[in-house]
Design an enzyme around this catalytic site. Structure first.
Site, mmCIF file in Angstrom:
data_model
loop_
_atom_site.group_PDB
_atom_site.id
_atom_site.type_symbol
_atom_site.label_atom_id
_atom_site.label_comp_id
_atom_site.label_asym_id
_atom_site.label_seq_id
_atom_site.Cartn_x
_atom_site.Cartn_y
_atom_site.Cartn_z
ATOM 1 N N ASP A 70 -32.510 -33.631 -35.848
ATOM 2 C CA ASP A 70 -31.167 -34.010 -35.028
ATOM 3 C C ASP A 70 -30.499 -34.747 -36.142
ATOM 4 O O ASP A 70 -29.269 -34.946 -35.793
ATOM 5 C CB ASP A 70 -31.164 -34.519 -33.771
ATOM 6 C CG ASP A 70 -31.945 -35.966 -33.846
ATOM 7 O OD1 ASP A 70 -32.626 -36.381 -35.023
ATOM 8 O OD2 ASP A 70 -31.811 -36.842 -32.921
ATOM 9 N N SER A 114 -35.229 -58.650 -17.773
ATOM 10 C CA SER A 114 -36.107 -57.417 -17.621
ATOM 11 C C SER A 114 -37.371 -57.947 -16.925
ATOM 12 O O SER A 114 -38.064 -58.625 -17.665
ATOM 13 C CB SER A 114 -36.265 -56.670 -19.142
ATOM 14 O OG SER A 114 -37.349 -55.882 -18.896
ATOM 15 N N LEU A 129 -41.017 -42.269 -26.074
ATOM 16 C CA LEU A 129 -40.345 -41.464 -25.046
ATOM 17 C C LEU A 129 -38.889 -42.022 -24.944
ATOM 18 O O LEU A 129 -38.419 -41.751 -23.664
ATOM 19 C CB LEU A 129 -40.973 -41.613 -23.746
ATOM 20 C CG LEU A 129 -42.570 -40.979 -23.955
ATOM 21 C CD1 LEU A 129 -43.386 -41.311 -22.726
ATOM 22 C CD2 LEU A 129 -42.681 -39.600 -24.533
ATOM 23 N N SER A 161 -37.430 -45.311 -24.584
ATOM 24 C CA SER A 161 -37.165 -46.439 -23.754
ATOM 25 C C SER A 161 -36.093 -47.291 -24.164
ATOM 26 O O SER A 161 -35.238 -47.688 -23.371
ATOM 27 C CB SER A 161 -38.303 -47.241 -23.506
ATOM 28 O OG SER A 161 -38.883 -47.830 -24.647
ATOM 29 N N ASP A 216 -31.979 -38.159 -28.586
ATOM 30 C CA ASP A 216 -32.363 -38.986 -27.083
ATOM 31 C C ASP A 216 -31.384 -39.495 -26.372
ATOM 32 O O ASP A 216 -31.572 -39.067 -25.084
ATOM 33 C CB ASP A 216 -32.930 -40.262 -27.802
ATOM 34 C CG ASP A 216 -33.994 -40.059 -28.771
ATOM 35 O OD1 ASP A 216 -34.366 -38.922 -28.974
ATOM 36 O OD2 ASP A 216 -34.610 -41.048 -29.478
ATOM 37 N N TYR A 259 -39.005 -43.879 -40.459
ATOM 38 C CA TYR A 259 -38.031 -42.990 -39.788
ATOM 39 C C TYR A 259 -36.619 -43.091 -40.688
ATOM 40 O O TYR A 259 -36.354 -42.245 -41.240
ATOM 41 C CB TYR A 259 -37.707 -43.574 -38.522
ATOM 42 C CG TYR A 259 -36.717 -42.657 -37.840
ATOM 43 C CD1 TYR A 259 -36.950 -41.623 -36.934
ATOM 44 C CD2 TYR A 259 -35.349 -42.534 -38.039
ATOM 45 C CE1 TYR A 259 -36.310 -40.722 -36.214
ATOM 46 C CE2 TYR A 259 -34.452 -41.858 -37.648
ATOM 47 C CZ TYR A 259 -34.744 -40.824 -36.549
ATOM 48 O OH TYR A 259 -33.925 -39.853 -36.212
HETATM 49 C C1 GLA Z 1 -36.217 -40.383 -32.485
HETATM 50 C C2 GLA Z 1 -34.719 -40.477 -32.827
HETATM 51 C C3 GLA Z 1 -34.296 -38.987 -32.738
HETATM 52 C C4 GLA Z 1 -34.980 -38.055 -33.247
HETATM 53 C C5 GLA Z 1 -36.474 -38.279 -32.993
HETATM 54 C C6 GLA Z 1 -37.528 -37.209 -33.966
HETATM 55 O O1 GLA Z 1 -36.795 -40.049 -31.271
HETATM 56 O O2 GLA Z 1 -34.185 -41.435 -32.085
HETATM 57 O O3 GLA Z 1 -33.059 -39.168 -32.863
HETATM 58 O O4 GLA Z 1 -34.812 -37.972 -34.571
HETATM 59 O O5 GLA Z 1 -36.984 -39.295 -33.352
HETATM 60 O O6 GLA Z 1 -37.079 -35.703 -33.687
#
Ligand code: GLA
Length: 387
Positions: free
Chosen positions: A35, A66, A126, A128, A173, A223
């Protein structure tokens, strides 16, 4: 459940809540780590997510609590200083969204009390964090009549990650969390933001999520490293082809010009991006034909590419996914989300789900030394105001 939180809201803020909002978590069925390379992704919203209850204040304070981090107590900030502070921990997400709104001249003329409770496992891939961003953005949008769409909010959520939290993530996301629909996945072109809702009919199958429970560790820096590697590949390929994004290339075009990339690692990263995009396009086709077996095969190939070319899995995820492949109930299994720990997903025959979970639980515990957690996923709707 709600009544407990209403009561706690009262105890903490000394006033009842006025409104409440919900934003889900998400899984991605296929189209991983593309993405930010202009590729297609295929995520869906989950039924679990983040709830937020709010009341207005007459002063300029944002007072945040929270229930998931009750040990950190109430975190109080002034609207005049929304800067990132390490000690504010989770509260930097809502603060970050307000700070990004401020940059667009969307300012709050009074403070708020906000209470959050989420049932998405934290840091498990997931989303959050995108969920708390979206629930906050939509709440503020509704309370202050900012006139933003859910897609605007998704873009502001992404900006929060990129410019406030320091994670160079893509749009997937926040988009899925904003726009999700029950029993649909979103076929999203991350370059143009064109999208199509695709009904997901699993028949006698379930999506089972397995959480590695691996500590997050270096996930964010890995990442950003992957993203930088893709950018390097792109600038090399651009010397041979007129492209804006890695995913503008089809696999055969890529193969023709790939020799311009000399570094084996960079080459593998680019091959993942291009091949994953093709798999995602194919996957939506086969899912429209209700070919779950075909979809499952593409999921498996996606995992192999993320394991070998993108190196975004690791022993924990590989153990779960390889155990899933061995199980007779599995149609397909792969990592979902950023990887480097986090969760895997699998499509599993309903009558075999129990056995599948038992079997993976044992294999994982034996090999990794601690437990994995399992959830049967339901595809829910995106962000909304509850009352
Ligand atoms: C994380 C990032 C997304 C995407 C995924 C991998 O969730 O926030 O933007 O790059 O990793 O697909």
């Amino acid at each position: 459940m709600m009544n407990i939180h209403h009561k706690k809201f009262n105890e903490i803020f000394n006033t009842p809540h006025e409104h409440s909002f919900f934003a889900p978590g998400r899984i991605n069925l296929i189209g991983e780590h593309i993405d930010y390379s202009g590729g297609y992704v295929f995520p869906c919203a989950l039924t679990f997510g983040t709830y937020a209850w709010v009341s207005r204040r007459s002063d300029q304070k944002i007072v945040l609590y929270s229930d998931n981090f009750s040990e950190l107590g109430v975190i109080e900030v002034d609207l005049s200083d929304l800067s990132y502070k390490k000690e504010h921990d989770w509260a930097n997400y809502p603060k970050g969204t307000l700070s990004m709104l401020e940059k667009r001249d969307l300012t709050l003329d009074h403070g708020l009390n906000i209470y959050y409770y989420g049932n998405i496992p934290n840091g498990a891939g997931l989303s959050s964090s995108a969920s708390i961003e979206m629930v906050t953005l939509w709440m503020v949008n509704q309370l202050f009549d900012f006139n933003l769409s859910l897609i605007d909010c998704a873009l502001i959520g992404q900006e929060t990650e990129n410019h406030y939290m320091g994670v160079n993530s893509g749009i997937m996301d926040q988009f899925a969390i904003g726009m999700g629909q029950e029993n649909h996945a979103i076929y999203l072109n991350t370059d143009t933001l064109d999208y199509k809702m695709v009904p997901i009919d699993l028949g006698a199958h379930k999506i089972v999520i397995s959480n590695t429970n691996k500590r997050r560790g270096l996930a964010d820096s890995k990442y950003n490293e992957r993203r930088a590697e893709c950018e390097e590949a792109l600038s090399l390929l651009q010397t041979k082809a007129d492209i804006t994004n890695l995913c503008d290339l089809e696999l055969n075009q890529f193969n023709e010009i790939k020799d311009v990339i000399k570094d084996e690692v960079i080459l593998k990263r680019a091959r993942h991006a291009v091949s994953e995009n093709e798999r995602t396009k194919l996957a939506t086709k086969v899912s429209s034909d209700n070919d779950l077996e075909g979809f499952g095969k593409l999921m498996n190939e996606s995992h192999i590419s993320l394991r070998d070319d993108y190196e975004a899995t690791g022993i924990e995820l590989d153990t779960l996914v390889e155990a899933a492949w061995q199980h007779p109930g599995t149609l397909g299994a792969r990592v979902t989300g950023a990887g480097f720990g986090g969760c895997s997903i699998a499509i599993v025959k309903e009558e075999q789900v129990e056995d599948y979970i038992e079997s993976l639980h044992k294999i994982y515990l034996d090999k990794i030394g601690y437990e994995a957690t399992f959830y049967v996923a339901s595809i829910g709707k995106g962000t909304f105001q509850i009352d």
